[in-house]
Design an enzyme around this catalytic site. Structure first.
Site, PDB file in Angstrom:
ATOM      1  N   ASP A  14       4.426   3.228  -6.685  1.00 58.39           N
ATOM      2  CA  ASP A  14       4.708   2.980  -5.272  1.00 58.39           C
ATOM      3  C   ASP A  14       5.012   1.490  -5.102  1.00 58.39           C
ATOM      4  OD1 ASP A  14       4.746   3.435  -2.419  1.00 58.39           O
ATOM      5  OD2 ASP A  14       2.752   2.541  -2.353  1.00 58.39           O
ATOM      6  N   ASP A  16       4.919  -0.680  -1.657  1.00 56.12           N
ATOM      7  CA  ASP A  16       4.072  -1.444  -0.740  1.00 56.12           C
ATOM      8  C   ASP A  16       2.596  -1.210  -1.041  1.00 56.12           C
ATOM      9  OD1 ASP A  16       6.369  -2.310   0.780  1.00 56.12           O
ATOM     10  OD2 ASP A  16       6.443  -0.318   1.647  1.00 56.12           O
ATOM     11  N   GLY A  64       2.553   5.305   3.453  1.00 59.13           N
ATOM     12  CA  GLY A  64       3.145   6.104   2.391  1.00 59.13           C
ATOM     13  C   GLY A  64       4.149   7.138   2.845  1.00 59.13           C
ATOM     14  N   ARG A  67       9.504   6.814   7.365  1.00 56.50           N
ATOM     15  CA  ARG A  67       9.334   6.201   8.684  1.00 56.50           C
ATOM     16  C   ARG A  67       9.312   7.237   9.817  1.00 56.50           C
ATOM     17  NH1 ARG A  67      13.997   3.322   9.198  1.00 56.50           N
ATOM     18  NH2 ARG A  67      13.283   2.143   7.400  1.00 56.50           N
ATOM     19  N   SER A 142      10.382   3.714   1.608  1.00 52.69           N
ATOM     20  CA  SER A 142      11.098   2.680   2.356  1.00 52.69           C
ATOM     21  C   SER A 142      12.594   2.706   2.061  1.00 52.69           C
ATOM     22  CB  SER A 142      10.538   1.296   2.003  1.00 52.69           C
ATOM     23  OG  SER A 142      11.318   0.286   2.610  1.00 52.69           O
ATOM     24  N   ASN A 144      14.205   0.106   2.650  1.00 52.46           N
ATOM     25  CA  ASN A 144      14.419  -1.304   2.327  1.00 52.46           C
ATOM     26  C   ASN A 144      13.877  -1.665   0.949  1.00 52.46           C
ATOM     27  OD1 ASN A 144      15.349  -1.706   5.078  1.00 52.46           O
ATOM     28  ND2 ASN A 144      13.196  -1.631   5.678  1.00 52.46           N
ATOM     29  N   ASP A 200      -1.413   3.361  -3.594  1.00 56.25           N
ATOM     30  CA  ASP A 200      -2.515   2.873  -2.764  1.00 56.25           C
ATOM     31  C   ASP A 200      -2.697   3.712  -1.508  1.00 56.25           C
ATOM     32  OD1 ASP A 200      -1.378   0.552  -0.340  1.00 56.25           O
ATOM     33  OD2 ASP A 200      -0.099   1.861  -1.526  1.00 56.25           O
TER      34      ASP A 200
END
Length: 260
Positions: A14, A16, A64, A67, A142, A144, A200
């Site tokens: 992952d 972030d 996770g 969006r 994401s 991004n 996480d």
């Protein structure tokens, strides 16, 4: 193999909160976005304003997840139903798409202003894998993802990137469904039973468990080790540096690797 079973041959990370220190930025962006919406709703309906909790609400509903799914999940927790809207809705429009675009604009602004730092232990771990010739992938909800990897200076460390753009293009459901991680394993040519997932987020470890991966490493950045294990983590660490073997004491006066 670096703290995991010997039959693990591919490593899926992952973004972030595992590789980069952007989970707190996302939580702040969601709070900014949802609080603005909730204040407007309170003014519109005459009801109370109850702010978004950047820890409890973030972990439970948006961390996770893609969006749009995060927007729907949080609004649903407050009993709020909005029209879906379209991707042409301006940021802040009273639609799922409009709120989600407002969040994206906010997080991009925060990243531009603050920059992106990787977790040093994670970088060291990935470098060890690369030195051993082992395949690695990033799996992120994401859109991004590549921009964040590039800003953190680690884009070149990964053979495969499955991000929000890939998921949309290929029609892959987001975490906690396992589809994005399974797509990364296929792209690396490795069966899930021989791949490890590093997450996480509770939704992320649940996706690793659902996909039948050989190891699911929960990275506990916020004190939720028990919850990570409950949702599917087979190993829990506070930092990936904990998985790097200790070379042990060296003989004084001799370089590492010199016979005693």
């Amino acid at each position: 193999m670096l703290g995991l079973p010997d039959d693990i041959r591919a490593f899926l990370f992952d973004l972030d909160g595992v590789l980069t220190q952007t989970a707190t930025v996302h939580a702040a962006a969601w709070k900014d976005t949802f609080d603005a919406f909730l204040r407007a709703e309170a003014a519109r309906t005459g009801g109370p304003f109850t702010p978004f909790d950047a820890v409890a609400d973030y972990d439970a509903f948006v961390d996770g997840r893609p969006r749009l799914d995060g927007t729907r999940a949080f609004l649903g927790s407050r009993g709020i139903e909005l029209p879906e809207g379209t991707d042409a809705d301006p940021p802040g429009t009273r639609t799922v798409q409009g709120i989600s675009r407002a969040k994206n604009d906010t997080v991009l602004r925060m990243i531009r202003e603050q920059g992106v730092a990787p977790y040093r232990g994670s970088v060291d771990y990935v470098r060890r894998l690369r030195a051993l010739g082992l395949p690695t992938a990033v799996v992120s909800s994401s859109a991004n993802c590549r921009d964040v990897l590039r800003s953190a200076g680690i884009e070149g460390y990964f053979d495969v990137i499955v991000d929000g753009l890939v998921a949309t293009r290929d029609g892959l459901p987001g975490k906690p469904a396992p589809d994005t991680y399974l797509a990364a394993a296929r792209a690396l040519g490795v069966e899930p039973a021989h791949a490890a997932v590093f997450e996480d987020a509770l939704a992320g470890v649940a996706s690793g468990r659902a996909g039948g991966f050989g190891a699911v490493v929960g990275v506990d950045r916020v004190g939720q080790a028990a919850e990570l294990r409950r949702d599917g983590a087979t190993v829990v660490v506070r930092d990936l540096a904990e998985l790097i073997p200790d070379p042990g004491p060296q003989t004084p006066g001799k370089p590492e690797g010199t016979p005693a």
